[in-house]
Write a protein that holds these residues in place. Structure first.
Motif, mmCIF file in Angstrom:
data_model
loop_
_atom_site.group_PDB
_atom_site.id
_atom_site.type_symbol
_atom_site.label_atom_id
_atom_site.label_comp_id
_atom_site.label_asym_id
_atom_site.label_seq_id
_atom_site.Cartn_x
_atom_site.Cartn_y
_atom_site.Cartn_z
ATOM 1 N N ASN A 105 -10.695 -9.366 4.878
ATOM 2 C CA ASN A 105 -9.615 -10.196 5.432
ATOM 3 C C ASN A 105 -10.315 -11.633 4.322
ATOM 4 O OD1 ASN A 105 -7.743 -12.389 6.041
ATOM 5 N ND2 ASN A 105 -8.932 -12.684 8.011
ATOM 6 N N THR A 117 -6.541 -18.552 -4.243
ATOM 7 C CA THR A 117 -7.228 -17.721 -3.583
ATOM 8 C C THR A 117 -6.447 -16.268 -3.425
ATOM 9 O OG1 THR A 117 -8.157 -19.380 -2.125
ATOM 10 C CG2 THR A 117 -8.116 -17.104 -1.177
ATOM 11 N N GLU A 118 -5.183 -16.296 -3.190
ATOM 12 C CA GLU A 118 -4.205 -15.295 -3.181
ATOM 13 C C GLU A 118 -4.247 -14.451 -4.560
ATOM 14 O OE1 GLU A 118 -2.805 -14.288 -0.045
ATOM 15 O OE2 GLU A 118 -2.129 -12.610 -1.240
ATOM 16 N N VAL A 169 -7.088 -12.114 -4.593
ATOM 17 C CA VAL A 169 -6.694 -11.250 -3.589
ATOM 18 C C VAL A 169 -6.066 -10.213 -4.301
ATOM 19 C CG1 VAL A 169 -6.268 -10.376 -1.294
ATOM 20 C CG2 VAL A 169 -7.334 -12.503 -1.695
ATOM 21 N N ILE A 202 -10.443 -20.166 0.775
ATOM 22 C CA ILE A 202 -9.708 -21.359 1.488
ATOM 23 C C ILE A 202 -10.890 -22.393 2.036
ATOM 24 C CG2 ILE A 202 -8.218 -21.956 3.562
ATOM 25 C CD1 ILE A 202 -6.712 -20.350 1.483
ATOM 26 N N SER A 203 -11.829 -21.616 2.625
ATOM 27 C CA SER A 203 -12.994 -22.494 3.386
ATOM 28 C C SER A 203 -13.682 -23.211 2.024
ATOM 29 C CB SER A 203 -13.870 -21.474 3.870
ATOM 30 O OG SER A 203 -13.261 -20.877 4.892
ATOM 31 N N THR A 245 -17.271 -16.699 7.392
ATOM 32 C CA THR A 245 -16.602 -17.452 6.301
ATOM 33 C C THR A 245 -17.277 -18.734 6.374
ATOM 34 O OG1 THR A 245 -14.842 -15.924 6.319
ATOM 35 C CG2 THR A 245 -14.552 -17.917 5.448
ATOM 36 N N GLU A 287 -4.908 -22.123 -1.533
ATOM 37 C CA GLU A 287 -4.295 -21.077 -1.060
ATOM 38 C C GLU A 287 -3.749 -20.201 -2.093
ATOM 39 O OE1 GLU A 287 -1.113 -20.689 2.079
ATOM 40 O OE2 GLU A 287 -2.190 -22.214 3.068
ATOM 41 N N VAL A 337 -13.646 -12.631 -5.759
ATOM 42 C CA VAL A 337 -12.998 -11.651 -4.563
ATOM 43 C C VAL A 337 -13.323 -10.256 -5.095
ATOM 44 C CG1 VAL A 337 -11.251 -11.194 -3.253
ATOM 45 C CG2 VAL A 337 -11.700 -13.251 -3.804
ATOM 46 N N ASN A 347 -11.013 -14.878 2.849
ATOM 47 C CA ASN A 347 -10.263 -16.285 3.069
ATOM 48 C C ASN A 347 -11.285 -17.054 2.644
ATOM 49 O OD1 ASN A 347 -11.814 -16.023 5.296
ATOM 50 N ND2 ASN A 347 -9.956 -15.924 6.733
ATOM 51 N N ASP A 405 -16.927 -12.886 -1.901
ATOM 52 C CA ASP A 405 -16.088 -12.510 -0.710
ATOM 53 C C ASP A 405 -15.595 -11.149 -0.934
ATOM 54 O OD1 ASP A 405 -14.501 -12.427 1.558
ATOM 55 O OD2 ASP A 405 -13.047 -13.824 0.964
#
Ligand SMILES: Nc1ncnc2c1ncn2[C@@H]1O[C@H](COP(=O)(O)OP(=O)(O)OP(=O)(O)O)[C@@H](O)[C@H]1O
Ligand SMILES: [Mg+2]
Length: 105
Positions: free
Chosen positions: A39, A53-54, A57, A44-45, A14, A50, A93, A41, A35
């Protein structure tokens, strides 16, 4: 150019992906980061945050659960499963493709 970053757990996939994406974008290349990790994330990177990103997802999980339709084209995929991240990177994602068919975005 397409670059895939793979490796064992915790080996830096990541982090490496985010640095590559942001570096290419800073040099003026149109950069789409995908992505497909179980998992996810990368947001975030990449500095997306957050909450955003959430949200991405959650949309991917809804597709995996059969509650949302798959993308019908690459543009649709980037639009529906993506968000703009810092430095001009666009993150999406997505799910790993289990049974690719001709024309599958
Ligand atoms: N080049 C590096 N040098 C030192 N530490 C690093 C380096 N790259 C990543 N790390 C650290 O190693 C840890 C794991 O990195 P990262 O989350 O990128 O790995 P990953 O392969 O994506 O892990 P996972 O398999 O859990 O998805 C993090 O704490 C990260 O900060
Ligand atoms: Mg990772």
């Amino acid at each position: 150019m397409k670059i895939a970053v793979v490796g064992k757990g915790g080996s830096g996939k990541t982090t490496t992906s985010a640095v590559l994406a942001r570096t290419f974008a800073r040099h003026g290349h149109e950069t789409l980061a995908l992505d497909c990790d179980t998992n996810p994330n990368l947001g975030i990177s990449l500095g997306l945050g957050e909450e955003a990103t959430e949200r991405l997802v959650t949309v991917r999980d809804a597709v995996d659960a059969g509650e949302e339709d798959h993308a019908v084209s690459p543009d649709d995929l980037v639009e529906r499963f993506g968000a703009p991240a810092p430095d001009g990177v666009r993150l999406a994602v997505v799910s790993a493709i289990q049974n690719p068919e001709p024309g599958c975005p």
